[in-house]
Design a protein around this motif. Structure first.
Motif, PDB file in Angstrom:
ATOM      1  N   SER A  56      74.825  10.578  34.686  1.00  0.00           N
ATOM      2  CA  SER A  56      73.842  11.637  34.941  1.00  0.00           C
ATOM      3  C   SER A  56      72.420  11.235  34.581  1.00  0.00           C
ATOM      4  N   GLY A  57      72.264  10.230  33.737  1.00  0.00           N
ATOM      5  CA  GLY A  57      70.933   9.825  33.317  1.00  0.00           C
ATOM      6  C   GLY A  57      70.229   8.876  34.265  1.00  0.00           C
ATOM      7  N   VAL A  58      70.856   8.513  35.371  1.00  0.00           N
ATOM      8  CA  VAL A  58      70.243   7.570  36.309  1.00  0.00           C
ATOM      9  C   VAL A  58      69.000   8.194  36.932  1.00  0.00           C
ATOM     10  N   GLN A  59      67.927   7.408  37.004  1.00  0.00           N
ATOM     11  CA  GLN A  59      66.659   7.876  37.551  1.00  0.00           C
ATOM     12  C   GLN A  59      66.327   7.156  38.850  1.00  0.00           C
ATOM     13  N   PRO A  60      65.586   7.818  39.741  1.00  0.00           N
ATOM     14  CA  PRO A  60      65.180   7.158  40.993  1.00  0.00           C
ATOM     15  C   PRO A  60      64.334   5.925  40.723  1.00  0.00           C
ATOM     16  N   TRP A  61      64.439   4.952  41.623  1.00  0.00           N
ATOM     17  CA  TRP A  61      63.582   3.774  41.548  1.00  0.00           C
ATOM     18  C   TRP A  61      63.149   3.391  42.954  1.00  0.00           C
ATOM     19  N   ASP A  62      62.069   2.634  43.010  1.00  0.00           N
ATOM     20  CA  ASP A  62      61.569   2.131  44.287  1.00  0.00           C
ATOM     21  C   ASP A  62      61.778   0.624  44.337  1.00  0.00           C
ATOM     22  N   ILE A  63      62.251   0.145  45.476  1.00  0.00           N
ATOM     23  CA  ILE A  63      62.371  -1.287  45.707  1.00  0.00           C
ATOM     24  C   ILE A  63      61.268  -1.676  46.675  1.00  0.00           C
ATOM     25  N   ASP A  64      60.355  -2.489  46.232  1.00  0.00           N
ATOM     26  CA  ASP A  64      59.250  -2.902  47.083  1.00  0.00           C
ATOM     27  C   ASP A  64      59.787  -3.741  48.238  1.00  0.00           C
ATOM     28  N   LEU A  65      59.647  -3.245  49.453  1.00  0.00           N
ATOM     29  CA  LEU A  65      60.283  -3.896  50.597  1.00  0.00           C
ATOM     30  C   LEU A  65      59.606  -5.216  50.956  1.00  0.00           C
ATOM     31  N   PHE A  66      58.309  -5.327  50.714  1.00  0.00           N
ATOM     32  CA  PHE A  66      57.646  -6.609  50.972  1.00  0.00           C
ATOM     33  C   PHE A  66      58.167  -7.664  50.007  1.00  0.00           C
ATOM     34  N   PRO A 262      75.923   3.269  34.031  1.00  0.00           N
ATOM     35  CA  PRO A 262      76.928   2.644  33.156  1.00  0.00           C
ATOM     36  C   PRO A 262      78.189   2.207  33.889  1.00  0.00           C
ATOM     37  N   ASN A 263      78.406   2.689  35.112  1.00  0.00           N
ATOM     38  CA  ASN A 263      79.579   2.266  35.880  1.00  0.00           C
ATOM     39  C   ASN A 263      79.308   1.045  36.752  1.00  0.00           C
ATOM     40  N   ASP A 264      78.056   0.653  36.847  1.00  0.00           N
ATOM     41  CA  ASP A 264      77.682  -0.467  37.717  1.00  0.00           C
ATOM     42  C   ASP A 264      77.710  -1.745  36.884  1.00  0.00           C
ATOM     43  N   VAL A 265      78.893  -2.341  36.734  1.00  0.00           N
ATOM     44  CA  VAL A 265      79.072  -3.476  35.830  1.00  0.00           C
ATOM     45  C   VAL A 265      79.352  -4.785  36.560  1.00  0.00           C
ATOM     46  N   VAL A 266      79.646  -4.742  37.845  1.00  0.00           N
ATOM     47  CA  VAL A 266      79.905  -5.964  38.613  1.00  0.00           C
ATOM     48  C   VAL A 266      78.628  -6.342  39.355  1.00  0.00           C
ATOM     49  N   LEU A 298      72.967  10.538  43.420  1.00  0.00           N
ATOM     50  CA  LEU A 298      73.675  10.979  42.219  1.00  0.00           C
ATOM     51  C   LEU A 298      74.392  12.274  42.542  1.00  0.00           C
ATOM     52  N   VAL A 299      75.706  12.260  42.438  1.00  0.00           N
ATOM     53  CA  VAL A 299      76.524  13.445  42.711  1.00  0.00           C
ATOM     54  C   VAL A 299      77.373  13.750  41.484  1.00  0.00           C
ATOM     55  N   THR A 300      77.928  14.929  41.461  1.00  0.00           N
ATOM     56  CA  THR A 300      78.791  15.330  40.360  1.00  0.00           C
ATOM     57  C   THR A 300      80.238  15.336  40.839  1.00  0.00           C
ATOM     58  N   GLU A 301      81.069  14.586  40.140  1.00  0.00           N
ATOM     59  CA  GLU A 301      82.500  14.520  40.446  1.00  0.00           C
ATOM     60  C   GLU A 301      83.266  14.641  39.138  1.00  0.00           C
ATOM     61  N   GLY A 302      84.179  15.594  39.080  1.00  0.00           N
ATOM     62  CA  GLY A 302      84.979  15.766  37.869  1.00  0.00           C
ATOM     63  C   GLY A 302      84.140  16.101  36.644  1.00  0.00           C
ATOM     64  N   GLY A 303      83.026  16.783  36.836  1.00  0.00           N
ATOM     65  CA  GLY A 303      82.200  17.197  35.728  1.00  0.00           C
ATOM     66  C   GLY A 303      81.266  16.132  35.184  1.00  0.00           C
ATOM     67  N   ARG A 304      81.155  14.984  35.847  1.00  0.00           N
ATOM     68  CA  ARG A 304      80.241  13.934  35.376  1.00  0.00           C
ATOM     69  C   ARG A 304      79.482  13.354  36.558  1.00  0.00           C
ATOM     70  N   GLY A 305      78.348  12.732  36.235  1.00  0.00           N
ATOM     71  CA  GLY A 305      77.518  12.151  37.265  1.00  0.00           C
ATOM     72  C   GLY A 305      78.070  10.831  37.758  1.00  0.00           C
ATOM     73  N   VAL A 306      78.054  10.633  39.071  1.00  0.00           N
ATOM     74  CA  VAL A 306      78.509   9.396  39.705  1.00  0.00           C
ATOM     75  C   VAL A 306      77.465   8.974  40.729  1.00  0.00           C
ATOM     76  N   VAL A 307      77.124   7.699  40.739  1.00  0.00           N
ATOM     77  CA  VAL A 307      76.205   7.162  41.738  1.00  0.00           C
ATOM     78  C   VAL A 307      77.024   6.730  42.948  1.00  0.00           C
ATOM     79  N   ARG A 308      76.711   7.312  44.106  1.00  0.00           N
ATOM     80  CA  ARG A 308      77.401   6.956  45.345  1.00  0.00           C
ATOM     81  C   ARG A 308      76.481   6.066  46.170  1.00  0.00           C
ATOM     82  N   HIS A 309      77.037   4.989  46.708  1.00  0.00           N
ATOM     83  CA  HIS A 309      76.245   3.954  47.370  1.00  0.00           C
ATOM     84  C   HIS A 309      76.496   3.992  48.884  1.00  0.00           C
TER      85      HIS A 309
END
Length: 562
Positions: A56-66, A262-266, A298-309
């Motif tokens: 749930s603590g994940v914040q938006p970021w910008d990726i500079d496309l250039f 915290p789930n993005d470990v690979v 960022l979506v909520t699944e099972g009561g916790r935040g999950v980042v969907r790609h």
């Protein structure tokens, strides 16, 4: 996956003990021995990637496309591939379901109806009224963000005048293909927009060249729609993508991890589904793989935040881009590709590249897309990614099996959803996809040992398949050989118990296999083929004894470093 593939790292703690002896001072260490994890756990092979932490603590970021483009064009090609096995596969070499990927085609039978529906879950747009809320925020195709008559928000894009039906058809067809392959996709529909049904929301804005956002005007709308194909009745054919649920976080990178998830470990370059885009991209000619065409939410699944790609924009496929046909060299060279450019310069333009001699049939709805000169191993996107370079032969084999799971009827059915008015264009697009599918299968299914789907029944009969032979791309090998071992799951020690061979994909195991529930055996399976000597590299297979027979728990197609 991380717990499965990371080597055991026993921790040793040393406690100094001082003892006096006749010869002086002695310092000794008492070691606390850590027992290594077993090779296989009770829940192997995993069907779902563990994602147990709250993001749930994940914040938006910008990726500079250039920066992203520059890095991928000039830094990425200098990278030396790690040549390690994908780190998110389970113990049988498959990609588990996750917030990145869902197994569909190739893991089960996918019906025509499922493929035609694709990622669609909700109702189609209601086009009787469109209220524009802002300019289209992603992609180069002309379009808007708008609400339909039911108040649903959509990202609406149009066709370029030179390629009517091309961009809209491509994004709808490709979205369904990549959904079937396993990727999270936007729900896309083909619909229409009529000028008389369009209004501008009072809050609608447009980013100006200065960077400032100012109110969207009727002139802005006319300017955008003047760059789109308009049908004879005055309407515009549009592709409408439903707004994704959740909080928008920006795109993902094809290397490293997202540090606040915290789930993005690979590391992304070691995710098989991202490596495999080199094969899937070649099949569909998905030339634009930049981070800007991806999206995390960022979506909520099972009561916790999950980042969907998401691969949110796969519209730069086949032979059409946002503003017209692909450039002649797209799919053949990167935007900047030193060797071919230097060759043409040094030969005063007479050093032809393959794209300069390839033949394309002229269908505006398809664009520059062909299958005769296509070579899956030399295909290139506009800019490479780190994951593109990290793909190994076992990743490509896995991807090729997914591509080959698209039968001719499935391909014809998904192409039809592009609603092309010219039946010859529809036929041609299907023909090219079939040609390119077969070239991918012929290239990658024969390149390494193609033994698949091993099974060991309770009576000790081993059966398996040969993916290359089943697809008709190779002759059956002269014989198959199996070397059998008992396997100690705690220590990793394998003890030989004999060898068997057969001219068919069926053989009897040695009689001395263990019978106790929980026992393991290891089998090395290889094939003897004069045409394909690489098939002698064994596939290593592991079975666990159960009350009713043997269960497959491990399959390793290539060792590390191969």
């Amino acid at each position: 996956m991380t717990r499965r593939n990371a080597p055991a790292r026993p921790v040793t703690r040393r406690h100094p003990v001082v003892a006096l002896a006749a010869w002086g001072l002695l310092v000794a260490a008492l070691a606390v021995v850590h027992t290594a994890d077993p090779k296989f756990f009770a829940d192997d092979p995993l069907g779902r990637e563990p994602e147990t932490e709250d993001a749930s603590g994940v914040q938006p970021w910008d990726i500079d496309l250039f920066y992203d483009l520059t890095y991928n064009l000039f830094a990425t090609p200098r990278r030396v591939p790690a040549n390690i096995r994908a780190e998110n596969v389970n113990t049988i070499g498959e990609v588990p379901d996750s917030s990145w990927f869902t197994n569909r085609i190739g893991s089960r039978e996918l019906t025509v109806d499922e493929l035609v529906r694709g990622p669609v879950e909700g109702p189609a747009p209601a086009p009787s009224k469109w209220t524009i809320t802002r300019e289209k925020s992603a992609g180069a195709a002309p379009g808007f963000t708008a609400q339909d008559a039911n108040g649903q928000t959509w990202f609406v894009s149009f066709d370029a005048p030179v390629n009517p039906e091309g961009a809209t058809g491509a994004v709808v067809v490709a979205t369904k293909i990549f959904w079937a392959l396993g990727y999270n996709q936007v729900e896309y529909f083909l619909t229409e927009m009529r000028p008389e049904t369009v209004a501008i929301a009072p809050t609608a804005t447009k980013r100006r060249p200065s960077g400032a956002r100012t109110p969207l005007t009727q002139g802005d709308v006319r300017e955008i729609m003047e760059n789109a194909f308009r049908r004879a009745d005055g309407s515009y054919r549009t592709a409408a993508g439903r707004m994704l649920p959740g909080k928008v976080l920006g795109g993902f990178k094809y290397q490293g991890t997202r540090p606040d998830d915290p789930n993005d470990v690979v590391p992304h370059e070691h995710r098989r589904e991202l490596r495999a885009l080199r094969v899937f991209g070649a099949w569909t000619n998905l030339t634009d793989m930049k981070a800007g065409n991806t999206l995390d939410t960022l979506v909520t699944e099972g009561g916790r935040g999950v980042v969907r790609h998401y691969l949110q924009d796969v519209g730069s496929t086949f032979g059409v881009g946002a503003n017209g046909p692909h450039d002649w060299n797209e799919g053949w060279e990167h935007v900047y590709d030193g060797p071919p450019s230097h060759k043409r310069f040094l030969t005063f333009g007479f050093g032809f590249s393959p794209w300069q001699t390839a033949d394309y049939e002229d269908y505006p709805a398809v664009g520059r897309f062909e299958g005769d000169a296509f070579d899956p191993e030399t295909w290139k996107p506009r800019a490479p990614t780190v994951a593109y370079y990290e793909m190994r032969d076992d990743d490509a084999f896995w991807a090729a099996r997914k591509v080959m799971a698209f039968s001719d009827p499935l391909i014809r059915a998904v192409v039809k959803t592009g609603q092309f008015s010219d039946p010859k264009a529809e036929q041609y697009l299907g023909d090219v996809l079939i040609k390119r599918r077969d070239k991918i299968g012929r290239t990658y299914l024969t390149k390494i040992n193609p033994i698949v789907d091993p099974r060991l029944d309770a009576s000790g009969v081993l059966t398996f398949g040969n993916a290359a032979v089943q697809a008709g791309f190779a002759k059956a090998p002269a014989r198959y050989q199996a070397t059998w071992y008992t396997f100690d799951n705690a220590t990793g020690e394998a003890t030989g118990v004999g060898g068997t061979e057969s001219a068919t994909e069926r053989m009897q195991a040695p009689t001395q296999l263990p019978a106790a529930p929980g026992a393991f055996v290891k089998v090395e399976l290889r094939a003897t083929s004069a045409e394909h000597p690489t098939w002698a590299q064994p596939v290593q297979v592991y079975f666990r004894r159960q009350a009713d027979g043997w269960a497959l728990v491990g399959l390793e197609r290539l060792p590390e470093g191969r």
